[in-house]
Scaffold this motif. Structure first.
Motif, short mmCIF file in Angstrom:
data_model
loop_
_atom_site.label_atom_id
_atom_site.label_comp_id
_atom_site.label_asym_id
_atom_site.label_seq_id
_atom_site.Cartn_x
_atom_site.Cartn_y
_atom_site.Cartn_z
N LYS A 93 52.36 55.99 39.51
CA LYS A 93 52.89 56.01 38.13
C LYS A 93 52.70 54.66 37.43
O LYS A 93 53.48 54.29 36.56
N ASP A 94 51.66 53.92 37.82
CA ASP A 94 51.48 52.59 37.25
C ASP A 94 50.06 52.36 36.76
O ASP A 94 49.16 53.20 36.94
N LEU A 95 49.85 51.19 36.13
CA LEU A 95 48.55 50.74 35.67
C LEU A 95 48.28 49.37 36.26
O LEU A 95 49.21 48.64 36.63
N ALA A 96 46.99 49.00 36.34
CA ALA A 96 46.63 47.69 36.88
C ALA A 96 45.45 47.12 36.10
O ALA A 96 44.57 47.86 35.65
N LEU A 97 45.45 45.79 35.94
CA LEU A 97 44.35 45.07 35.31
C LEU A 97 43.72 44.16 36.36
O LEU A 97 44.40 43.33 36.97
N PHE A 98 42.40 44.33 36.55
CA PHE A 98 41.66 43.54 37.53
C PHE A 98 40.71 42.58 36.82
O PHE A 98 40.11 42.93 35.79
N ASP A 99 40.58 41.38 37.39
CA ASP A 99 39.69 40.35 36.84
C ASP A 99 38.28 40.61 37.36
O ASP A 99 38.02 40.53 38.56
N MET A 100 37.35 40.91 36.43
CA MET A 100 35.97 41.23 36.83
C MET A 100 35.06 40.01 36.83
O MET A 100 33.87 40.13 37.10
N THR A 101 35.62 38.83 36.55
CA THR A 101 34.79 37.61 36.50
C THR A 101 34.70 36.91 37.85
O THR A 101 33.91 35.97 38.00
N VAL A 102 35.51 37.36 38.82
CA VAL A 102 35.55 36.66 40.10
C VAL A 102 34.97 37.50 41.24
O VAL A 102 35.09 37.11 42.40
N LEU A 103 34.36 38.64 40.93
CA LEU A 103 33.80 39.50 41.98
C LEU A 103 32.75 38.73 42.78
O LEU A 103 32.05 37.87 42.22
N PRO A 104 32.64 38.97 44.09
CA PRO A 104 33.24 40.08 44.84
C PRO A 104 34.71 39.89 45.24
O PRO A 104 35.29 40.76 45.88
N LYS A 105 35.29 38.75 44.88
CA LYS A 105 36.72 38.58 45.11
C LYS A 105 37.48 39.54 44.21
O LYS A 105 37.11 39.77 43.07
#
Length: 293
Positions: A93-105
């Protein structure tokens, strides 16, 4: 395109003759390209996979991680491609924001919740100052993203109706469209985020699977479960007008016309006569509100 045997990437530079480029090894339930087209994100159950597709004939996996405990229901990139938004089903029942500038981390910039059921869809405004989430609980929640790490719910509209499955903003963020199991699509004026104003309801008789605006905000596409697509002219969002529909949609339209011909006529005309129009076209009859909201 996704089938039971995998996800296929196509070259559509010639739309009349699309060319099969390659097939990813896993079937994806959700997929989204980054704004620059260099990355493809896919999901399978609760897992997110990021692919480098700069050479679309030879995609390579960059990262993979479990985004939620249950199935991932939404994938959205921010306009600049630096953030990926995901949402979870009733397990989270939640949302998440992921940082795409540090991939593959893999870094979670925020995880936030406000729905009492699974989150069905979410949509960023442009330029990503806010987002709206919709869900099984019938709620439409607007989140302020001025601080990416701490999204704040600034409007929590409860429809009290069926689950909402899809949401989309116009590019300027002023108009929001929502649709779902209640069959109708609602257009909202979001000029005052804390007090969304209902502009119009486009009646339907089938499960609404998805909604999307054209880039100029003048056309709204509505996708129906197993019943095609309809296009509406929403240049005047308070009075949407049918523009086109697929053959599947036309075949399903007849029962709706028979069940409520007045509602269908009002939807097609974009509203009833004003008093001035009534006086001009039917002067011998007393005025009557024929298309009430």
């Amino acid at each position: 395109m996704t089938t039971t045997s995998g996800t296929t990437l196509w070259d559509i530079s010639d739309p009349a003759a699309p060319r099969d480029l390659t097939r990813l090894p896993a079937t994806a339930t959700r997929r989204a390209f980054s704004p620059d087209g260099r990355r493809l994100v896919t999901t399978r159950s609760n897992e997110v996979q990021v692919w480098d597709v700069r050479d679309p004939a030879k995609p390579t996996e960059i990262a993979r991680w479990p985004a939620h405990r249950g199935a991932v229901t939404t994938l959205r990139f921010s306009d600049d491609g630096t953030r990926l938004l995901t949402a979870g089903d009733s397990s989270d029942k939640d949302l998440a924001l992921f940082d795409m500038t540090v991939l593959p981390k893999v870094e979670v910039r925020a995880r936030f919740a406000g729905h009492t059921g699974g989150v069905a869809d979410a949509s960023f405004t442009s330029p990503n100052e806010a987002l709206v989430s919709v869900g099984e609980d019938g709620r439409v929640i607007r989140w302020d993203l001025k601080s990416w790490g701490r999204p704040v719910a600034v409007a929590n509209g409860v429809s009290g109706g069926p689950a909402i499955e899809s949401a989309a903003f116009t590019a300027d963020g002023r108009i929001l469209a929502t649709g779902g199991r209640g069959h109708d699509v609602t257009l909202w004026d979001m000029a005052e985020p804390r007090q969304p104003k209902k502009l119009a309801v486009i009646p339907g008789d089938r499960f609404v699977w998805g909604v999307a605006f054209s880039r100029d905000g003048r056309t709204l596409a509505i996708g129906y479960a197993r019943a095609g697509v309809s296009l509406y002219d929403v240049e005047g969002p308070a009075h949407p007008k049918p523009a086109a529909e697929s053959e599947e949609t036309r075949r399903c339209r007849l029962p709706q016309i028979v069940a409520d011909p007045r509602a269908m006529a009002c939807a097609a005309a974009g509203g009833g006569f004003t008093r001035e129009e009534w006086k001009k076209f039917v002067p011998d009859l007393p005025f009557e509100e024929t298309c009430t909201p």
